[in-house]
Design a protein around this motif. Structure first.
Motif: not given
Length: 893
Positions: A515-519, A522-530, A551-554, A579-586
């Protein structure tokens, strides 16, 4: 004797027969009473429902109001009511005036007379239900109002049905009940006859001799039973001991007839047999055996004096029960461990739960050491370094619990390099549990750190188990169990228990690691996209906060995009889901917004393009979902453009919460921006709203995570936001801090994005504009005016290139466009030149051939300007260019 047995048989059979008859009659009476009561209740309910339904249906029938207002309502309504009455199966439908005068009735002579019953409540708009006796007999009737289109009561409709018409259930069911009673009596009689016959057949009219032989057979059976039997008479002499009893107590052959006290029983057993007291499952000794004894006196109910004791050998059962109790305790311990260990998806917390639980149960000190990559959510590699005698196993002390805190164990957080002879290094290398049953023997485990090992033994720690934390075939670290207060060393049962506890904890730790790895991913992906830093611009002073959910990224996102003409676009949005799907879509949406913004479209058109994009994404995801993977998405968005020259803010939103505007005096309002549908629904247009913002206003954009909670609706959240924003004189940073301090929930269940932008205004002295006549000969005058203004701004270094750019743009406008032509200069972070006309045709850059006389104008413009482009307006278009200012001009700016 035969006659006595037959008499007994007949007596028992007759008693059973009379009892059955009584039960049948009682049930029949109860069923009849229940049938009558239920029938009455059902009759009343059926009558009420039918009369009310018919009255309401007729009252709402088309044309009834017009008929009531006609000159002769009776002529119109009497045939209608009779047809409706016959079809509905009721006894009457009567139409009344609001004063209770009948327009219709099944009996013509009753027309025009006053209605017998309550109707006042219906005349006031209510409904009347009553049971009464009318001209047709006892009936249940309903009276309902007839209202016109304005809700005024213009008449009444009464419908009813007589009770006798819906009754009769008892008459239909009573024969069935009587038939059932008769059948039950017949069955009772037949059953009694069968019982009598069977009793006679089973006793066979036995005589005393035959009964004696039966007793002898019974006595023979007792000798083969694996349960001892002792019979003692009133003189406390042993009368009978079966074979099992003789074996258990090792009785002599002549034991029967001798006093119980002389037969060598254990003192407690002899006391029980002599006392004659009743006992159940008392435990007594018989040599090396444990016996369960039950003892009963025989002189109850007129029997002979004495007692009977039954014996069971429970020696092996006791041993088995001990094992069962031990297994039960162990299962209970493991069950409790499942509840206590792994309550969170946190690696460190899970390891600490294991140590705390084990210290409470069977160890005095417990430590968990993990490989460093596990704590980061990575695969556990790289723990062992070196080889042979120099090999070291590097683990980090992650959790530690014990009964005391002054024991010299390795502290939390430190990296421990275990030597090859230590139990931890052996266990990590082999994957097997290592036991040091007697630590004071110093069998090699101390070589890693002799001084610390001596101190550990001096503090009383005498036994150790090192168990690998293995999950899915991978070793994550080591768990070490130690004892000091408990004097006994760890045994085999303790080792297996420790292994099971560690196995359960290892799965939880591995789940937390994954969970830590996936989280983290996801957080890294989300941060990189912002946006990491906000772009430089002069129109707004912007501060922002972004807080991911616990819990999770949005898919919450925001952006600040500089636009031509010193304008700035503010964007905030929210993708449905986590999750990753929402972050990627964002990320896809944010990229699309940047691309669409380069077209310099108004906010409503930007949202329309985003809506089309989401729809295409949904179609792609739908096609993938047919193969088991896609999820339909949706998003909300708010897009605003602020112009520091005109102080106008244009915005549109797609299903997003409204923005807030804080005036310089601290007053807060939420502008009425049409919500529009969320992105992805399609088919509906978006609307744009334009606001005039005073200088120093705060424009606040946010996502729904700030104002919505499960226990609070959005209206309440908006009022709380209004209160937190109602302060004058704050900077955007101070506003962000204050809003989150007052509104941030303890455990955010959704991402929160907040943007606070303080509006600025471009000074009038930094703006210059001219209207250009459509005469090429007059362009020189405009160039001269531009040169003069650039000199005032101390931008003489760029005067030549600016004149060249404007000359080309104005000449093109005069040649190809119609209507008025305007030129505007803006001195901001760069020098902005704008030429506007009424044409909607955009010029295109092309390379002119050697022999061409024209076509090089835009090439020169693109060569000397740092950026250039076209934006369309309601009146036509604007060609704009941007030039970087020289250092002197920037300092003056």
């Amino acid at each position: 004797m035969r006659r006595g047995v037959l008499r007994l048989t007949r007596t028992v059979a007759s008693q059973v027969f009379f009892l059955q008859v009584a039960v049948v009659l009682l049930l029949a009476v109860a069923a009849g009473a229940a049938l009558v009561l239920q029938s009455r209740h059902d009759t009343d309910q059926e009558a009420r429902h039918r009369s009310l339904a018919v009255a309401e249906a007729f009252a709402n029938a088309p044309g009834l109001v017009e008929a009531l207002r006609s000159p002769d309502p009776t002529a119109i309504l009497q045939p209608r009511t009779e047809r409706a009455r016959n079809r509905a199966g009721v006894d009457f439908i009567v139409v009344l005036t609001t004063d209770g005068i009948r327009y219709t009735h099944p009996k013509a002579k009753e027309i025009g007379r006053h209605f017998l019953g309550s109707y006042r409540k219906a005349a006031e708009g209510g409904t009347v239900m009553e049971t009464s006796t009318g001209v047709l007999g006892p009936s249940v009737r309903a009276v309902v109002p007839v209202t016109d289109s304005r809700g005024k009561v213009v008449g009444l409709v009464a419908a009813g049905i007589t009770v006798k018409k819906v009754s009769g259930a008892v008459d239909r069911q009573l024969p069935i009940l009587l038939g059932g009673v008769a059948a039950a009596l017949a069955l009772a009689t037949g059953g009694t006859a069968l019982v009598s016959r069977r009793l006679r057949r089973q006793t066979h009219g036995l005589d005393p001799g035959e009964m004696t032989r039966m007793y002898e057979h019974h006595d023979a059976v007792l000798h083969s039973v694996r349960e001892g039997v002792l019979i003692v008479d009133g003189d406390r002499r042993l009368m009978l001991a079966n074979d099992e009893a003789r074996r258990l107590f090792d009785l002599p052959p002549d034991a029967e007839g001798r006093p119980v006290a002389d037969l060598g029983f254990d003192a407690s057993t002899a006391e029980l047999l002599v006392s004659g007291r009743a006992a159940t499952d008392e435990v007594h000794k018989a040599g090396e055996r444990l016996l369960t004894v039950s003892h009963r006196p025989t002189d109850r109910n007129g029997g002979p004096p004495g007692s009977v004791a039954t014996l069971r050998d429970t020696t092996e059962l006791r041993a088995l029960s001990g094992k069962v109790d031990l297994a039960r305790k162990r299962l209970k311990l493991l069950y409790d461990a499942g509840l206590r260990i792994g309550t969170t998806l946190d690696v460190v917390r899970t390891a600490q739960e294991l140590t705390e639980y084990a210290v409470e149960r069977f160890a005095d000190y417990v430590a968990v050491d993990l490989v460093d990559p596990v704590l980061r959510g990575e695969e556990p590699t790289g723990a062992a370094t070196g080889s042979g005698a120099t090999a070291r196993t590097s683990l980090r002390r992650t959790a530690l619990s014990g009964i005391r805190e002054d024991v010299p164990l390795y502290p939390l957080g430190g990296m421990i390099r275990y030597g090859p002879a230590t139990p931890q290094a052996k266990g990590y290398a082999s994957g097997e549990t290592t036991v040091e049953a007697v630590l004071p023997d110093f069998a090699g485990w101390q070589e890693h750190d002799p001084e610390r090992a001596r101190a550990i033994v001096d503090r009383g720690i005498h036994s150790m188990i090192a168990v690998p934390l293995r999950a899915r075939g991978v070793i994550l670290g080591m768990a070490t169990f130690m004892r000091s207060e408990k004097p006994e060393p760890f045994e085999e049962d303790d080792v297996s228990l420790a292994e099971e506890l560690v196995a359960r904890a290892a799965v939880s730790i591995d789940n937390a690691r994954r969970y830590t790895r996936e989280h983290t991913m996801a957080v890294t992906l989300q941060r990189s996209l912002l946006p990491r830093v906000l772009p430089e611009q002069s129109a707004l002073d912007v501060a922002y906060r972004y807080l991911p959910a616990e819990s999770g990224v949005g898919g919450d996102w925001f952006d600040v995009i500089p636009l031509p003409g010193a304008r700035v676009a503010l964007v905030v949005g929210d993708v449905v889901g986590h999750g990753l799907h929402a972050a990627a879509t964002m990320g896809r949406l944010r990229t699309a917004v940047h691309n669409f913004s380069t077209l310099d479209l108004p906010p409503d058109e930007i949202l329309s393009h985003l809506d089309d994009l989401i729809d295409r994404i949904d179609q792609d995801e739908t096609s993938e979902s047919l193969e088991g993977g896609g999820v339909i998405i949706g998003a909300t968005c708010l897009y605003a453009i602020y112009d520091p020259v005109s102080r106008r803010c244009t915005m549109a939103r797609a299903g997003h919460p409204p923005p807030a505007v804080v005036a310089p005096d601290g007053s807060v309002e939420f502008p009425e921006v049409p919500a529009g549908p969320p992105l992805g629904l399609g088919s509906l247009p978006f609307e744009t709203v334009e606001l005039q913002l005073p200088e120093g206003s705060h424009l606040v954009l946010y996502t729904d995570g700030l104002v919505e909670k499960r226990d609070r609706d959005i209206e309440e959240g908006l009022e709380l936001l209004r209160a937190s924003l109602s302060h004058a004189g704050r900077t955007p940073e101070e506003t962000c801090t204050a809003v989150l301090a007052e509104m941030l929930p303890d455990t955010p269940g959704d991402d929160i994005a907040l943007i606070v932008a303080n509006t600025r205004v471009l000074e009038p002295e930094r703006i210059a504009d001219w209207e250009v006549p459509s005469e090429p000969a007059l362009v020189s005058a405009v160039r001269a005016a531009v040169a003069g203004r650039l000199a005032e701004w101390d931008l003489g270094e760029v005067a030549f290139t600016t004149e060249l750019i404007l000359s080309e743009l104005i000449t093109n406008a005069i040649r190809y466009a119609t209507g008025p032509i305007r030129v505007r200069l803006l001195c901001d972070r760069s020098l902005i030149c704008e030429v506007s006309d009424t044409s909607s045709t955009s010029p295109h850059l092309r390379y002119a051939a050697t022999e061409d006389e024209g076509g090089r104008g835009l090439f020169l413009v693109s060569r000397f300007a740092d950026r250039w482009g076209t934006r369309y307006t309601a009146e036509g278009k604007v060609i704009w260019t941007e030039q970087n200012l020289p250092e002197r001009g920037k300092r003056q700016r």
